[in-house]
Motif scaffolding. Sequence first.
Motif, short mmCIF file in Angstrom:
data_model
loop_
_atom_site.label_atom_id
_atom_site.label_comp_id
_atom_site.label_asym_id
_atom_site.label_seq_id
_atom_site.Cartn_x
_atom_site.Cartn_y
_atom_site.Cartn_z
N LEU A 176 0.83 -1.20 0.00
CA LEU A 176 0.00 0.00 0.00
C LEU A 176 0.87 1.25 0.00
O LEU A 176 1.96 1.25 0.59
N PRO A 177 0.41 2.34 -0.63
CA PRO A 177 1.16 3.59 -0.60
C PRO A 177 1.27 4.12 0.83
O PRO A 177 0.31 4.04 1.61
N ARG A 178 2.41 4.68 1.16
CA ARG A 178 2.64 5.19 2.51
C ARG A 178 1.59 6.24 2.89
O ARG A 178 1.08 6.24 4.02
N ALA A 179 1.28 7.14 1.97
CA ALA A 179 0.33 8.21 2.27
C ALA A 179 -1.05 7.63 2.62
O ALA A 179 -1.75 8.17 3.49
N ARG A 180 -1.42 6.55 1.93
CA ARG A 180 -2.72 5.92 2.21
C ARG A 180 -2.73 5.29 3.59
O ARG A 180 -3.70 5.43 4.35
N VAL A 181 -1.67 4.59 3.92
CA VAL A 181 -1.57 3.96 5.24
C VAL A 181 -1.57 5.03 6.33
O VAL A 181 -2.25 4.89 7.36
N GLU A 182 -0.83 6.09 6.10
CA GLU A 182 -0.76 7.17 7.09
C GLU A 182 -2.15 7.74 7.37
O GLU A 182 -2.54 7.95 8.53
N GLY A 183 -2.90 7.98 6.30
CA GLY A 183 -4.24 8.55 6.47
C GLY A 183 -5.18 7.64 7.23
O GLY A 183 -5.94 8.08 8.10
N VAL A 184 -5.13 6.34 6.91
CA VAL A 184 -6.03 5.39 7.58
C VAL A 184 -5.65 5.21 9.04
O VAL A 184 -6.52 5.18 9.92
N LEU A 185 -4.34 5.10 9.34
CA LEU A 185 -3.93 4.95 10.73
C LEU A 185 -4.29 6.18 11.57
O LEU A 185 -4.73 6.05 12.72
N HIS A 186 -4.09 7.34 10.99
CA HIS A 186 -4.45 8.57 11.71
C HIS A 186 -5.94 8.58 12.03
O HIS A 186 -6.35 8.90 13.16
N TYR A 187 -6.75 8.21 11.06
CA TYR A 187 -8.20 8.19 11.26
C TYR A 187 -8.59 7.18 12.34
O TYR A 187 -9.38 7.50 13.24
N LEU A 188 -8.06 5.96 12.25
CA LEU A 188 -8.42 4.92 13.22
C LEU A 188 -7.97 5.30 14.63
O LEU A 188 -8.69 5.04 15.61
N HIS A 189 -6.79 5.90 14.73
CA HIS A 189 -6.30 6.33 16.04
C HIS A 189 -7.25 7.36 16.65
O HIS A 189 -7.63 7.26 17.83
N ALA A 190 -7.66 8.35 15.86
CA ALA A 190 -8.57 9.38 16.35
C ALA A 190 -9.91 8.78 16.75
O ALA A 190 -10.50 9.16 17.77
N GLU A 191 -10.40 7.84 15.95
CA GLU A 191 -11.69 7.20 16.26
C GLU A 191 -11.61 6.42 17.56
O GLU A 191 -12.51 6.48 18.39
N TYR A 192 -10.53 5.66 17.72
CA TYR A 192 -10.39 4.86 18.93
C TYR A 192 -10.28 5.76 20.17
O TYR A 192 -10.90 5.49 21.20
N GLN A 193 -9.48 6.82 20.07
CA GLN A 193 -9.31 7.72 21.20
C GLN A 193 -10.62 8.40 21.57
O GLN A 193 -10.89 8.66 22.75
#
Length: 231
Positions: A176-193
């Motif tokens: 997967l492209p790094r930018a795509r992974v970065e965006g998804v991880l950021h989103y999931l982290h914010a949702e979990y928090q």
Amino acid sequence: MHPYRATDPARPRFNPDAARRARQAIGLGPEEVSRAMRAAYGVAVAPITVLSWESGDETPTEAELRALASALWCSIGDLLGTPTTVHQHRLARRVSAWDVAVRLGMAPETYETMERTGRWMLTERQTGLLAEMLELPMSAYLEVCGQTAALDDLLRKAVTTRWQAYIQPVCRLLPLPRARVEGVLHYLHAEYQSVVGTLDWGGGTISREPNGEGQAFLGRIVELFCERLDL
């Protein structure tokens, strides 16, 4: 109603309601469907069998499913609903197991066994070829490459600690492209928090112990990752 009924795991998942609607939409009776399957496709089934499929009491074999879709002037995917397994994606793409096996450079029997059992033993190149040939989404790709558990572990750590530290490990695991992974991880982290709340500690942020909702979130973390990728 019995949506997506499949009593035999070796048979395709099947949507009885979709089959009935497709038949009624073109004004055919079970007898006419039976005759069309026999005359045009050489698949002999009784009208009562067609009704049995539509009631969810039985499911068609792969050959019967192909003939039924042709007789009803619809796609195999229309009778399957949303594909979730590699087998279902292959049927929806109307690709034979033989064609896949040839592309991957293996015996058809070997491929069919892997697809049926879910025990995939492919090289990285073969995995990529299969994903490309069947246009597999990430959820099905994970089934093939056997990395679901590893991804689950990385994602749990990413959302409960510093997500930035897990961009590269996820990229090494998945193509997967790094930018795509970065965006998804950021989103999931914010949702979990937002689900569990956070504590401020020395200018940093740490997660509270997950509550019931947080545990449920972590239990679906791979599914949520795949869903976010598809957006």
